[in-house]
Design an enzyme around this catalytic site. Structure first.
Site, PDB file in Angstrom:
ATOM      1  N   ALA A  69       2.705  -4.799  -3.126  1.00 45.62           N
ATOM      2  CA  ALA A  69       2.160  -5.521  -3.725  1.00 45.62           C
ATOM      3  C   ALA A  69       2.264  -6.852  -3.391  1.00 45.62           C
ATOM      4  CB  ALA A  69       1.396  -4.506  -4.571  1.00 45.62           C
ATOM      5  N   TYR A  72       0.586 -12.560  -1.380  1.00 46.26           N
ATOM      6  CA  TYR A  72       0.344 -12.877   0.081  1.00 46.26           C
ATOM      7  C   TYR A  72       1.860 -12.392   1.048  1.00 46.26           C
ATOM      8  CZ  TYR A  72       2.647 -17.341  -0.572  1.00 46.26           C
ATOM      9  OH  TYR A  72       3.865 -18.815  -0.972  1.00 46.26           O
ATOM     10  N   GLY A  74       3.843 -14.338   3.820  1.00 50.67           N
ATOM     11  CA  GLY A  74       4.410 -15.709   5.289  1.00 50.67           C
ATOM     12  C   GLY A  74       3.431 -15.402   6.379  1.00 50.67           C
ATOM     13  N   THR A  75       3.356 -16.663   6.681  1.00 47.45           N
ATOM     14  CA  THR A  75       2.268 -15.955   8.061  1.00 47.45           C
ATOM     15  C   THR A  75       3.858 -15.572   9.244  1.00 47.45           C
ATOM     16  OG1 THR A  75       1.921 -18.730   8.451  1.00 47.45           O
ATOM     17  CG2 THR A  75       0.603 -17.033   7.739  1.00 47.45           C
ATOM     18  N   GLY A  76       4.778 -16.488   9.083  1.00 48.79           N
ATOM     19  CA  GLY A  76       5.618 -16.094  10.180  1.00 48.79           C
ATOM     20  C   GLY A  76       5.961 -17.397  11.007  1.00 48.79           C
ATOM     21  N   HIS A 164      -2.380 -10.699  -8.424  1.00 44.99           N
ATOM     22  CA  HIS A 164      -1.020 -11.052  -9.191  1.00 44.99           C
ATOM     23  C   HIS A 164       0.135 -10.153  -9.198  1.00 44.99           C
ATOM     24  CE1 HIS A 164       1.253 -14.504  -9.527  1.00 44.99           C
ATOM     25  NE2 HIS A 164       1.098 -15.503  -9.582  1.00 44.99           N
ATOM     26  N   LYS A 166       3.752  -7.869  -7.623  1.00 46.23           N
ATOM     27  CA  LYS A 166       4.880  -8.325  -6.996  1.00 46.23           C
ATOM     28  C   LYS A 166       5.268  -6.740  -7.437  1.00 46.23           C
ATOM     29  CE  LYS A 166       2.992 -12.253  -6.903  1.00 46.23           C
ATOM     30  NZ  LYS A 166       3.506 -13.207  -7.315  1.00 46.23           N
ATOM     31  N   ASP A 171      10.324   4.362  -0.154  1.00 47.41           N
ATOM     32  CA  ASP A 171      11.271   5.676  -0.351  1.00 47.41           C
ATOM     33  C   ASP A 171      11.183   5.807  -1.966  1.00 47.41           C
ATOM     34  OD1 ASP A 171      11.342   6.370   2.169  1.00 47.41           O
ATOM     35  OD2 ASP A 171      13.294   5.149   2.649  1.00 47.41           O
TER      36      ASP A 171
END
Length: 351
Positions: A69, A72, A74-76, A164, A166, A171
């Site tokens: 969770a 966002y 990153g797009t790479g 928001h 994080k 596992d």
């Protein structure tokens, strides 16, 4: 019972919402959950590169679940982001994978350079491409009501409110952080990272269930067949999860014989107007904890660390009661924003 033990147990009651002096006379409020942590449960991660390496290794070797969770992903656009997305793509199809992001931030369109030239993409599209090989689910949490989502254009809609959390479960381990899953947080943007291992006395399962509940209310990206639960059902599920009635308050015996080094009391906060929940919000419990500490010893020293130091008036009022207060926050250099090209540079900025 020593004075220290008595003070410690009283603070746990304040955090959970069971301290008698802070409860209204007619309150039927249920206590928050409480999880005992032993020394082998808790460790820290020191640097952004260690954070990136730990996540990628854990995800690539996951055996039964990956629940992430974040605001966002990153797009790479950078090496570390690509490595992270590749780790997601490598997860075995037998592993239960759920990714939960903020809807507005994940759908924000960004320009990215690639081998084919500049292209327009988004966090959600980049993650979905990585997940296509293993059938995992990408969920987008709508923090704003429908009229606000349609009224404000991107990225202004993010100003009105975002998801928001994080929390990264792989596992039986959990990483709680303020870091998003993007290039700057994987390289040079220092954040806090608390790793809970070996189940953390039930805390890891708690966060896994929290993510699953929030996914049920969210939109599943590029899946029109997904049926969301109603907000009423969401509130009911959250209330059940946050009900710590079956968790007894710790005792002196627990402190002396169970080798417990800390107790974790998870809290939850929703924006004003989102919904009415039947358990106390994080802002209330944080304030109650501070007030209880001041009441039992007005010479108590409070040490707070936050990347964004923007306290509410009530929190400022509470903190002003303490004679000894230490606040750690980011400096100007990591709290500004880079000027656009050809614009004059004004002070320090985020690299």
């Amino acid at each position: 019972m020593t004075a220290t033990q008595k003070s410690f147990l009283r603070l746990i009651q304040a955090a959970r919402g069971t301290l008698a002096s802070q409860l209204p006379p007619t309150s039927n409020q249920k206590p928050l959950p409480c999880f005992p942590l032993k020394s082998h449960h808790v460790t820290t991660i020191d640097t952004p590169t260690d954070f990136h390496r730990r996540l990628c290794n854990a995800i690539s070797n996951a055996k039964h679940r990956v629940h992430l969770a974040s605001l966002y992903i990153g797009t790479g656009s950078g090496t570390q982001e690509c490595e992270f997305l590749n780790a997601l793509a490598s997860v075995d199809s037998s592993v239960h994978v759920q990714i939960l992001l903020d809807e507005n931030r994940a759908r924000r369109l960004v320009k990215q350079n690639s081998s084919n030239g500049a292209e327009i993409t988004s966090s959600a599209k980049a993650v979905q491409q990585s997940l296509q090989t293993n059938g995992a689910g990408l969920y987008l949490f709508p923090a704003l009501p429908e009229f606000k989502r349609s009224l404000l254009p991107s990225p202004l809609n993010e100003i009105a409110g975002v998801f928001h959390i994080k929390a990264y479960v792989i596992d039986d381990d959990l990483i709680l952080s303020g870091a998003n899953l993007s290039q700057e947080y994987f390289t040079d943007r220092q954040d806090r990272y608390l790793e809970i291992k070996d189940g953390g006395g039930g805390l890891v399962d708690f966060y896994c269930e929290l993510i699953e509940i929030l996914c049920q209310y969210s939109f599943r990206f590029q899946d029109v067949s997904h049926t969301r639960v109603s907000k009423r059902e969401l509130v009911k599920s959250l209330g059940k999860l946050m009900d710590g009635s079956h968790h007894a308050d710790p005792t002196v015996t627990d402190l002396e014989t169970e080798n417990v080094v800390a107790y974790a009391v998870p809290t939850f906060q929703v924006p004003s107007g989102f919904s009415t929940l039947d358990f106390p919000m994080d802002a209330i419990q944080t304030r109650n904890l501070l007030l209880a500490a001041h009441e039992q010893d007005d010479s108590t020293c409070v040490q707070l660390a936050s990347a964004y130091l923007n306290p509410t008036p009530k929190l400022v009022s509470t903190l002003s009661k303490f004679k000894h207060l230490k606040l750690l926050t980011a400096g100007y250099k990591s709290h500004g924003f880079a000027p656009k090209p050809r614009q004059p540079r004004r002070g320090d900025w985020v690299p």
